[in-house]
Structures are given as structure tokens and as C-alpha cells.
Write an enzyme that holds these catalytic residues in place. Structure first.
Site, short mmCIF file in Angstrom:
data_model
loop_
_atom_site.label_atom_id
_atom_site.label_comp_id
_atom_site.label_asym_id
_atom_site.label_seq_id
_atom_site.Cartn_x
_atom_site.Cartn_y
_atom_site.Cartn_z
N SER A 132 -12.92 -33.03 -8.47
CA SER A 132 -12.10 -32.51 -9.56
C SER A 132 -11.29 -33.62 -10.22
O SER A 132 -11.83 -34.54 -10.83
CB SER A 132 -11.20 -31.39 -9.05
OG SER A 132 -10.46 -30.81 -10.08
N ASP A 289 -13.99 -30.72 -12.85
CA ASP A 289 -14.93 -29.62 -12.60
C ASP A 289 -14.59 -28.39 -13.43
O ASP A 289 -15.08 -27.31 -13.18
CB ASP A 289 -14.96 -29.27 -11.11
CG ASP A 289 -13.61 -28.81 -10.57
OD1 ASP A 289 -12.58 -29.16 -11.16
OD2 ASP A 289 -13.58 -28.09 -9.54
N ASP A 291 -12.35 -26.15 -13.68
CA ASP A 291 -11.80 -24.87 -13.25
C ASP A 291 -10.36 -24.70 -13.71
O ASP A 291 -9.73 -23.68 -13.45
CB ASP A 291 -11.91 -24.69 -11.73
CG ASP A 291 -11.15 -25.73 -10.93
OD1 ASP A 291 -10.65 -26.71 -11.52
OD2 ASP A 291 -11.04 -25.57 -9.70
#
Length: 497
Positions: A132, A289, A291
Site C-alpha cells: 500500500s 492499492d 483502498d
């Protein structure tokens, strides 16, 4: 010779750490085997055939509510674009297949695509290989069970860690290396559920209601670009008048423009400048990533995640009155006020994705938000998404005929906040106890849901310890008093040194 592994990469909610020390191909292989064995224990009726790989869409799909129908003998795996992510995916796949689990290779994905595919295929579980927003020398993994149910320390990750530890004592654990691994893995082909995922994303909004908007989109050279391209194509097809202005768009695991972490203020500048340069209606940036999604208004101002939680609460309660929303304890007044205004019920919960997802299931909450920019959605399997939030916001902008600045300014002025301030201390728990002793007799209310939260009438604060570092995190807010905010923030900070 017995091999010892550094297993400190196993955290409360995921696995992440320094490449070659806390994460490696060897460890990924053992995690694959351990995850497979854990899944078999969880689903004892499975009929396994070792070494099976799926690259087709023949799995029966499931969407909407969680299904209790028979699960497929599958684990889905996706990865971000870091250089070690593909080798780790190959090693994980080998470990899973050796135990007899079927593998669907999703290729390069965001974490939420793994969540979606896990539910869509009725898979036993899913793995996203990602670090991430962590530094370039890090990597890691996020694991979920059926229906994208989170696997945290208490719900399976500790058990998987124990299995890995025992396997690492076996003398033949390195057998996956070499030609055997290459002959299996290099024949894999990616399976994409991108079309179905895009359809699901667009189901959250009334596409016919979207007004013309120019949006700066900044994936930070992470992996969001393929989803944005697919959405752009769908917008054109449906005649949705959205124009993307793309910056730092091409995936690049070397991250030439810096690690994709929009919480770092210096990383916000490029998005802010692009909004102003292109006279955009808003700006969006994502972590690696994707999110998490971060918002900038038409003036280039970064909007703190706290106020976006309130705005998304409004968006959902306008669609479904009397619904329940969840929020973390760090900053709360604005979210509570918005929920009351629009006829909803708000519940505070300790920060952390596994805890929030569990509580959302208990309460059947439509939405959960953290000021860290994690946003969770009931219809997305209670999972977090970095794409659903901005779609809901452009719908809200269109329906209200207000800009993002207009939609957030009242909340920012009514409940000004410090934003999260991190301090390194030698004894975090003792420091927190000292602060509590200083203010507890003046507090209207004291809450211990997550660290300490003290309501002192015209101002409040939350002080909590990091789960992974010798840090304490401070958040302060007031009732419309920016002078008091600065005064009390400095006052508490002086107690933390």
C-alpha cells in the site's frame, strides 16, 4: 538445517514488513501452505485435487447479500505493482496448490478487487500482495476468508502464523524453489472480473443524474489506473459527462513521484496544483492499492478524511433514512450531527478494519468511515473501497448543485479539528495516563473505546497508542473555536514530550 523466520511481519490485521527480512518468497510459500491448511480446517467438507489452477470464469458468481451457498474450492490472488509482488504471488500460489487449493490469478489489482472477486466467485478466500503506502523496501499481504471476511490476529492470522512457524522447522520447506516452481507458475494466465466490478461500482449511483465535472485523478503510479480507464470507458458509453485529468497515472513500482501516500503533505501538492491549473471541479488521489481515496476541493484544498466521513454519511442517509452508520472515535462531533440531521443512527467503534467490519455486520450498518480515509460499505461485503466514495460524492455534488468546498465548509467551520498528530514517546501508555490525570476532573465524559476520548464541553480530544510503533496519536476538535483549537492542541502536545 532448520530455518528460522522473522515473523514480526504478522500484524494485527495483515502481514507487512521489510523485504528480505520480514517478508520473502520462502515465507510467502509457507504462508500459502498455511493459509490453505487453515481454510481446510475451516471448511472440512472440501474435496481437494492438488495442483489445480483456474484461468476461466466458470465459477458460479454471487453478488448482493452474503451467500451461504456452497463455496468453490478456490483462493483468488491479486498483487500491486511492486517489484517483489509477482515473485511473492508465485510462491503463495505454489504453497496453496501443493495443499490442493485451486487458484485464480487476478493479475495486477487493487485490494478491493480481491474483496470483490472473493465474493463474486464464492471463493474460500483471497489474498492481495501489497505494501500500500509503505516505503519502497516494504511489501506484504492482506488475507480474507469467504465473503471477503477479514482475517485479523484474533480471527485466524495468529493461527496461520503458528502453522508457518511449525512448517519453517521442516527441512524440505525450500523445495518450491527452482524448476518445479517455474514449470507450474509461468503457465498461469490472469482472470479478470473488471467488467463485473465496474458494474457493481456504478450500482451505487444514479448515473443519469451526474452533471459535467472535470476531475484530477492521481493514482500516484500505483495500481488504480486500470480501474479509472475502465470507468472512463463506461462513462463515455453511458454518456456520463465526466472528464479525467490524469497525473502520475502510469503504474511504476519504482514510484518516481514518491510513495503513493496522500496523507504526506508534500505529496498533496501535485494534486492541488493540477486542480488549480486545469480549473478542475475536484481532485482525487489514492494510496498504492487504492483502498483509500483522498479528496481536494475546487480550490485545491485538501479535505480531511473526518469531513468526508460526514459527507458520505449524508449521501447514504439521503438514500436510506433511519439507517445506521459507524465511525471511529478520533473525531466524532460532525458525524454525529450529520447523522441526526438526516435521520440516521451513528455508532462509534474502535479504529481498525476488522473491528469495524464485524460491528457493521452486527448492526447491519450501511456505511462505516474512518478519518484515515477507509470507507466501508454494506453492499460491498462490508469491505472498504477507494472507488465507491468518490462516485457517491460526484452524485451528491450533482444532486445538490453544490461544489465540494460548499458541501464541506460548514462542517469544517462548525467543528474545526487538528487532524491526526503523531508523537514518538518512550512509554506511550504512561504518557496517556498522565494526560488523563490532567484532564479527567474537568471532563463531561470519558470514553475508553479506543485510547482515551475526553469531552470537555467546548472541546474534546482523543489520544491513542499505535498498534505497531512507539507512537501516540492525538486528535483535537472544538465547537467552532479555532483559537481554542490551537491553544488546546499546543497544551496537550506540551504534555507529550
Amino acid at each position: 538445517m532448520k530455518q528460522k523466520f522473522d515473523l514480526s511481519g504478522f500484524k494485527n490485521n495483515d502481514i507487512r514488513g521489510v523485504i528480505g527480512k520480514q517478508v520473502s518468497e520462502e515465507l510467502a510459500y509457507l504462508i500459502g501452505k498455511a493459509f490453505a491448511q487453515w481454510l481446510i480446517t475451516r471448511n472440512p467438507s472440501l474435496h481437494l485435487q492438488k495442483g489445480t489452477v483456474s484461468n476461466s470464469n466458470r465459477i458460479t458468481s454471487v453478488t448482493g447479500n452474503e451467500s451461504d451457498s456452497k463455496l468453490s474450492n478456490v483462493v483468488v490472488i491479486g498483487r500491486d505493482n511492486r517489484e517483489t509482488s509477482l515473485p511473492y504471488q508465485n510462491a503463495l500460489t505454489t504453497g496453496l496448490m501443493e495443499v490442493g487449493i485451486e487458484v485464480i490469478d487476478l493479475g495486477v489489482t487493487g485490494t478491493e478487487e480481491v474483496y470483490f472477486a472473493t465474493r463474486h466467485t464464492k471463493a474460500l478466500g483471497g489474498i492481495q500482495i501489497t505494501a500500500s503506502h509503505n516505503p519502497i523496501h516494504y511489501n506484504g499481504m492482506k488475507l480474507v476468508a469467504e465473503n471477503a471476511y477479514p482475517i485479523s490476529k484474533n480471527s485466524g492470522l495468529e493461527a496461520i502464523k503458528s502453522l508457518v512457524k511449525n512448517m519453517a522447522l521442516e527441512p524440505d520447506y525450500q523445495k518450491f524453489l527452482g524448476k518445479n516452481k517455474e514449470s507450474k507458475i509461468q503457465r498461469l494466465h490472469s482472470t479478470s472480473f473488471l467488467t463485473e466490478y465496474i458494474e457493481h461500482l456504478l450500482s451505487y449511483i444514479e448515473t443519469s443524474k451526474i452533471n459535467p465535472l472535470r476531475i484530477v485523478v492521481n493514482p500516484g503510479n500505483g495500481v488504480a489506473s486500470h480501474v479509472l480507464d475502465a470507468l472512463e470507458k463506461k462513462f463515455i458509453e453511458l454518456k456520463i459527462p465526466i472528464t479525467f485529468i490524469k497525473i502520475n497515472f502510469e503504474p511504476d513500482g519504482q514510484f518516481p513521484n514518491g510513495i503513493p501516500n496522500p496523507l504526506i503533505k508534500s505529496h498533496q501538492t501535485v494534486t492541488q496544483q493540477a486542480v488549480l491549473q486545469y480549473a478542475a471541479d475536484l481532485g482525487l488521489a489514492w494510496d498504492g492499492d487504492f483502498d483509500r481515496c483522498f479528496f481536494f476541493d475546487e480550490n485545491g484544498r485538501y479535505i480531511e478524511g473526518y469531513y468526508m466521513v460526514g459527507l458520505l454519511t449524508e449521501a447514504f442517509l439521503k438514500k436510506e433514512t433511519n439507517a445506521t452508520v459507524l465511525h471511529d472515535t478520533r473525531l466524532i462531533w460532525n458525524t454525529i450531527e450529520v447523522a441526526k440531521k438526516f435521520g440516521g443512527n451513528s455508532i462509534q467503534v474502535k479504529a481498525g478494519h476488522a473491528l469495524i467490519k464485524e460491528k457493521m455486520r452486527e448492526e447491519s450498518a450501511v456505511y462505516g468511515g474512518e478519518m484515515s480515509a477507509h470507507h466501508y460499505f454494506k453492499d460491498f461485503g462490508y469491505c472498504d473501497s477507494g472507488m465507491i466514495p468518490w462516485l457517491l460524492i460526484i452524485e451528491l455534488i450533482s444532486k445538490t448543485q453544490q461544489s465540494l468546498a460548499e458541501l464541506t465548509s460548514a462542517s469544517i467551520n462548525t467543528f474545526p479539528s487538528s487532524g491526526e498528530i503523531n508523537c514518538t514517546v518512550e512509554n506511550p501508555q504512561q504518557v496517556i495516563e498522565n494526560v488523563l490525570a490532567r484532564y479527567k476532573n474537568k471532563a463531561v465524559n470519558i470514553d475508553h473505546t479506543d485510547g482515551i476520548s475526553l469531552d470537555l464541553g467546548e472541546w474534546r480530544f482523543n489520544l491513542r497508542q499505535s498498534n505497531t510503533e512507539p507512537l501516540i496519536r492525538l486528535n483535537v476538535e472544538t465547537r467552532g473555536n479555532k483559537v481554542l483549537l490551537a491553544e488546546k492542541t499546543d497544551e496537550i502536545l506540551s504534555l507529550l514530550t
